[in-house]
Scaffold this active site. Structure first.
Site, PDB file in Angstrom:
ATOM      1  N   HIS A 120       0.826  -1.208   0.000  1.00  0.00           N
ATOM      2  CA  HIS A 120       0.000   0.000   0.000  1.00  0.00           C
ATOM      3  C   HIS A 120       0.866   1.266   0.000  1.00  0.00           C
ATOM      4  O   HIS A 120       0.596   2.238  -0.705  1.00  0.00           O
ATOM      5  CB  HIS A 120      -0.907  -0.044   1.235  1.00  0.00           C
ATOM      6  CG  HIS A 120      -1.699   1.199   1.453  1.00  0.00           C
ATOM      7  ND1 HIS A 120      -1.398   2.098   2.461  1.00  0.00           N
ATOM      8  CD2 HIS A 120      -2.760   1.720   0.800  1.00  0.00           C
ATOM      9  CE1 HIS A 120      -2.260   3.108   2.410  1.00  0.00           C
ATOM     10  NE2 HIS A 120      -3.088   2.909   1.421  1.00  0.00           N
ATOM     11  N   GLU A 139       2.201   1.782  -3.403  1.00  0.00           N
ATOM     12  CA  GLU A 139       1.163   2.352  -4.278  1.00  0.00           C
ATOM     13  C   GLU A 139       1.130   3.882  -4.137  1.00  0.00           C
ATOM     14  O   GLU A 139       1.095   4.613  -5.127  1.00  0.00           O
ATOM     15  CB  GLU A 139      -0.196   1.737  -3.923  1.00  0.00           C
ATOM     16  CG  GLU A 139      -1.384   2.364  -4.625  1.00  0.00           C
ATOM     17  CD  GLU A 139      -2.479   2.769  -3.654  1.00  0.00           C
ATOM     18  OE1 GLU A 139      -2.760   3.979  -3.566  1.00  0.00           O
ATOM     19  OE2 GLU A 139      -3.040   1.881  -2.962  1.00  0.00           O
ATOM     20  N   HIS A 140       1.164   4.352  -2.888  1.00  0.00           N
ATOM     21  CA  HIS A 140       1.166   5.811  -2.679  1.00  0.00           C
ATOM     22  C   HIS A 140       2.383   6.465  -3.342  1.00  0.00           C
ATOM     23  O   HIS A 140       2.277   7.509  -3.964  1.00  0.00           O
ATOM     24  CB  HIS A 140       1.216   6.127  -1.173  1.00  0.00           C
ATOM     25  CG  HIS A 140      -0.119   6.216  -0.537  1.00  0.00           C
ATOM     26  ND1 HIS A 140      -0.520   7.312   0.194  1.00  0.00           N
ATOM     27  CD2 HIS A 140      -1.157   5.359  -0.509  1.00  0.00           C
ATOM     28  CE1 HIS A 140      -1.736   7.113   0.636  1.00  0.00           C
ATOM     29  NE2 HIS A 140      -2.147   5.933   0.237  1.00  0.00           N
ATOM     30  N   GLU A 165      -4.061   7.935   7.484  1.00  0.00           N
ATOM     31  CA  GLU A 165      -5.013   7.026   6.848  1.00  0.00           C
ATOM     32  C   GLU A 165      -5.246   5.797   7.730  1.00  0.00           C
ATOM     33  O   GLU A 165      -6.371   5.324   7.862  1.00  0.00           O
ATOM     34  CB  GLU A 165      -4.457   6.611   5.469  1.00  0.00           C
ATOM     35  CG  GLU A 165      -5.437   5.783   4.653  1.00  0.00           C
ATOM     36  CD  GLU A 165      -4.928   5.469   3.237  1.00  0.00           C
ATOM     37  OE1 GLU A 165      -4.014   6.180   2.773  1.00  0.00           O
ATOM     38  OE2 GLU A 165      -5.448   4.531   2.631  1.00  0.00           O
TER      39      GLU A 165
END
Lengths: 431, 432
Positions: free
Chosen positions: A65, A68-69, A140
């Protein structure tokens, strides 16, 4: 590219596997304003331990993740801004076993496609940018920790699985992501972001050859390997680890999620059929048209938020269902009882036919949605099947297939219930 | 661009029809248009849910579901939405186009009939709805109202509007309150049903492969028992063009959360009916409406003050809101930065690239809406209630002509009205 006309669905799909191993799908949709591109990697939150140059490498929870960012960073700036400035709406998601980057745009499609292919295939990480992202992702993660439904979902997975890494939060924890460095990200990118481990899906009023040309020109020539060894531990036992978990949070009424652990999913052409059967079994047992759902709804044990399905990752699968209820244990027991009844008495033939017809219609409807088309295409591809054969696949499913599935999966020892209760001293008034 | 065709089926009953073959499905919706009112909001929210429990022909959920399943998984779902100072209630349906079904079942006619049955032939006992359906749906409505607290990302914006517009009709929740939901009884519910059925304006929407004539014929048949009504206007939305005296007002609420929410409400003085509206859309996009906007680039990316920060418009009411997820300790800094970015827009401190990106993003989103039947359904209903007859594709064209000066002008009209903090139980944030 190879053209295939799926006449029953009214869809035309162009496919090609490039020399570097990249699979391309182009679904041509005349009259639509948008064109949608979806670039997916068979890599997600659960791929924390993998083989690199003959050695096993462990990476922190949340790295897929995080990667991905950071992929949106380029040497010249940020691809998100480049795409947005060019009229595209870009985004990305990371699941347990897939990461995908996508955009839709109503103009400048080719240019936007080239930007997408380029930023996903060329990594650019610096220490500063990684440090900074830790703050953003930390926020997040905290937001996820405030989300009762998400907490409940992971509680269920932790109760079902002993060690299969799908039980680990895709985003990781504030602590785990603190260990991520630019070097970790480069290693993960090098290992997984290879054409042979990816696929590109495009949907819209577009020339398929334009897509192929862009991919050939921009992506690396060498293919890498398609079957990257990943370690998920020993196969899981069929039994759920814990039958029940409970926590308290700021919610107005109890939330719950019940899971039923299934065997690891099939890979190959049969995987689509397996998915459809499980989908059907869920609907027949507790979908909105089922006698059980009506009963639970009329008793006030579930409301319209009740929902679920069958979910799979490489190495594990489960049925799940959840929502809000004043008595989640009663809901779980009622489902267990109904499953046993179906196991004993079988399903009503007319009900089976109707439900199968309804699910076929729902899948037809989902072909309207470009993002769902791409997710289905990519998922089916990574599992080794052709999504657009679902019409023929339905024809070959029988009542006995669904009964067998219900009989096998919905047993007490495979069941785990996660509940989020309201805080004990919570004042429940809205004002 | 697909042309919408508008027809009056009888006084006060209108059909908006869009013909296109590009979808696998047809979409059919019908809404009663009622004034938004605290006294009836919960009743209106409840009514479609109760009607959806059963008709004379299908007196129960299971029968209704079985019918819809046999129509290849069609649905006809209850719908209630707030559009300006109106509450629209009815049903939204979707069904597979005959072109993809072997037996060509003419689902449009079947679904129109079902819609007629749901509205005109509900299952009744002694001339009333089944009381257990009312009770069950009332509990569900209550649960929905209470559950709004669960997801803080959607709860905070609702609370901001509720508090900011507490003295205006628009502050009324689309579902009503816990109290009004609890208070609904059969006599009022049935009375409201009869009133709507006899008097309320009706808006019908269709999008799919059928010609408007066929749609009209199907509806004339299915609604043949609909009582004749006058062509009454619906309420105009009251618009405050400026923030009130003493603004900004501040509101703080505490809940057991780890992350704070900051909401800010502005009066823009411009609604969808005004010619400056396209400029307001672009200003909102430059400011906080996209991933390349000032709020995203500065509050989130440059300063890492929050996980999200974005702005949005209430197009009928002339309100813009900013929503943000913030650490408690960063509330003030985030608020200051949000205001600083607004000031930058007012000063014209945005370059051509920012304006270009904002315009392309909005044009893309509006054109993209024409690819979704449900988005078009919602858009056209909103337009109709504002007395406008064009769709998202036409709005996209209007955006092309907006100038930089017009965007700055729109930014200058924006006034901060209210600030809302959702904070933890013990965070050190000084509430007011």
């Amino acid at each position: 590219m190879r053209e295939r006309n799926y006449t029953r669905l009214g869809e035309i799909v162009w496919t090609e596997k490039l020399a570097n191993g990249l699979q391309i799908f182009v679904v041509t949709k005349p009259e639509f304003a948008k064109t949608y591109a979806f670039f997916a990697v068979k890599y997600g939150g659960m791929d924390m331990r993998f083989e690199e140059d003959g050695q096993w490498r462990d990476t922190p929870a949340g790295v897929a993740h995080f990667l991905e960012h950071k992929m949106f960073d380029t040497e010249d700036g940020n691809a998100l801004q480049v795409l947005a400035a060019n009229g595209a709406q870009p985004n990305a998601f990371t699941g347990s076993d897939m990461t995908a980057y996508y955009f839709d745009s109503t103009e400048n499609f080719e240019e936007n496609l080239r930007t997408l292919l380029s930023f996903v295939s060329v990594p650019w990480f610096t220490r500063e940018s990684v440090d900074k992202e830790q703050g953003i992702i930390g926020q997040e993660i905290r937001m996820g920790e405030d989300d009762p439904s998400l907490r409940c979902y992971y509680d269920m997975l932790e109760a079902l699985y002993d060690h299969l890494p799908v039980r680990t939060s895709v985003a990781g924890t504030v602590e785990s992501i603190a260990d991520i460095t630019a070097d970790t990200l480069y290693a993960c990118h090098r290992t997984f972001y290879q054409p042979a481990n990816m696929c590109l899906c495009v949907v819209g009023d577009v020339d398929p050859n334009l897509v192929r040309r862009a991919a050939e020109e921009i992506l690396p020539r060498q293919s890498g390997r398609a079957d990257i060894p990943r370690d998920y531990g020993e196969p899981e036992e069929p039994r759920a680890v814990t039958p029940r978990r409970e926590r308290r949070m700021e919610v107005s009424m109890p939330l719950f999620m019940v899971g039923w652990k299934c065997d690891a999913p099939l890979e190959g052409p049969e995987s689509l059929r397996q998915e459809l059967i499980h989908d059907l079994a869920y609907e027949l047992l507790m979908g909105e048209s089922s006698p059980l759902y009506t009963r639970l709804y009329e008793q006030g044990l579930v409301n319209k938020n009740f929902g679920g399905g069958w979910d799979r990752v490489h190495g594990g699968a489960c049925f799940y269902a959840g929502g809000e209820s004043r008595d989640p244990d009663a809901v779980r027991d009622a489902i267990a009882e109904e499953a046993q009844r179906i196991g004993r008495e079988g399903l009503d033939e007319a009900f089976f036919q109707r439900t199968q017809r309804a699910l076929y219609g729902s899948r037809l409807r989902r072909l309207n949605s470009f993002d769902s088309v791409c997710i289905e295409l990519a998922t089916a591809y990574f599992y080794g099947s052709d999504y657009y054969t679902f019409a023929e696949c339905y024809d070959a499913i029988t009542k006995e297939d669904a009964e067998q599935c219900i009989r096998t999966c919905f047993t007490p020892e495979r069941t785990a219930l996660a509940v989020v209760l309201p805080l004990e001293d919570s004042d429940s008034g809205e004002e | 661009m697909i042309q919408a065709e508008r027809r009056e089926l009888q006084p006060g009953v209108f059909l908006t029809a869009l013909r296109t073959r590009k979808f696998k499905t047809g979409c059919l919706s019908l809404h009663f248009i009622a004034p938004l009112d605290p006294a009836t909001a919960s009743i209106h929210a409840l009514l479609p849910q109760v009607l959806h429990r059963g008709t004379e022909a299908c007196p129960g959920m299971e029968q209704l579901s079985a019918l819809l399943d046999s129509y290849y998984g069609a649905y006809m779902e209850p719908s209630v939405r707030k559009v300006g100072d109106c509450q629209c209630l009815g049903f939204v349906g979707s069904f597979v186009d005959d072109a993809y079904l072997p037996d060509k079942p003419r689902l449009l006619e079947k679904m129109a009939d079902l819609l007629g049955d749901l509205l005109l032939h509900p299952a009744t006992r002694n001339g009333r709805f089944y009381s257990e359906w009312l009770e069950g749906e009332r509990d569900n409505l209550l649960d929905r109202i209470l559950a709004q607290r669960n997801d803080k990302m959607t709860y905070a914006p609702l609370r901001l509007i509720r508090l900011m517009c507490q003295d205006e009709v628009y502050g009324v929740s689309n579902l009503g309150t816990e109290e009004t939901a609890k208070a609904v009884r059969m006599p009022q519910l049935f009375h409201t049903y009869q009133e709507l059925r006899e008097h309320a304006p009706i808006e019908i929407f269709y999008c799919g492969s059928a010609a408007a004539d066929r749609v009209e014929e199907a509806l004339r048949h299915s609604l043949r028992e609909l009582p004749a009504r006058r062509r009454d206007p619906w309420p105009e939305t009251a618009v405050l063009r400026h923030a009130p005296e003493g603004a900004p007002r501040e509101f703080t609420e505490r809940m057991d959360v780890l992350q704070g929410k900051l909401g800010m409400g502005f009066r823009t003085g411009i609604t969808v009916q005004d010619e400056e509206f396209p400029a307001l859309i672009l200003f909102n996009a430059v400011y906080g409406g996209t991933a390349s906007s000032k709020l995203f680039m500065n509050v989130r990316e440059r300063l890492s003050l929050c996980y999200y920060a974005s702005s949005g418009l209430h197009r009928h009411k002339g309100i813009m809101t900013v929503q943000s997820g913030v650490e408690f300790s960063n509330f003030q800094r985030a608020r200051d930065e949000i205001m600083a970015q607004l000031e930058a827009c007012r000063q014209g401190d945005f370059d051509e690239a920012e304006l270009h990106a904002a315009r392309r993003a909005m044009v893309n989103a509006l054109r993209g809406a024409t690819d979704s039947q449900l988005q078009m359904e919602d858009y056209y209903l909103g337009q109709t209630l504002a007395g406008l007859d064009y769709g998202p594709g036409e709005m996209a064209l209007l955006l092309e002509d907006v100038t930089r000066e017009q965007v700055i002008e729109a930014a200058r009209r924006v006034e901060l009205d209210s600030v809302y903090y959702l904070t933890g139980m013990e965070d050190g944030h000084e509430g007011t």
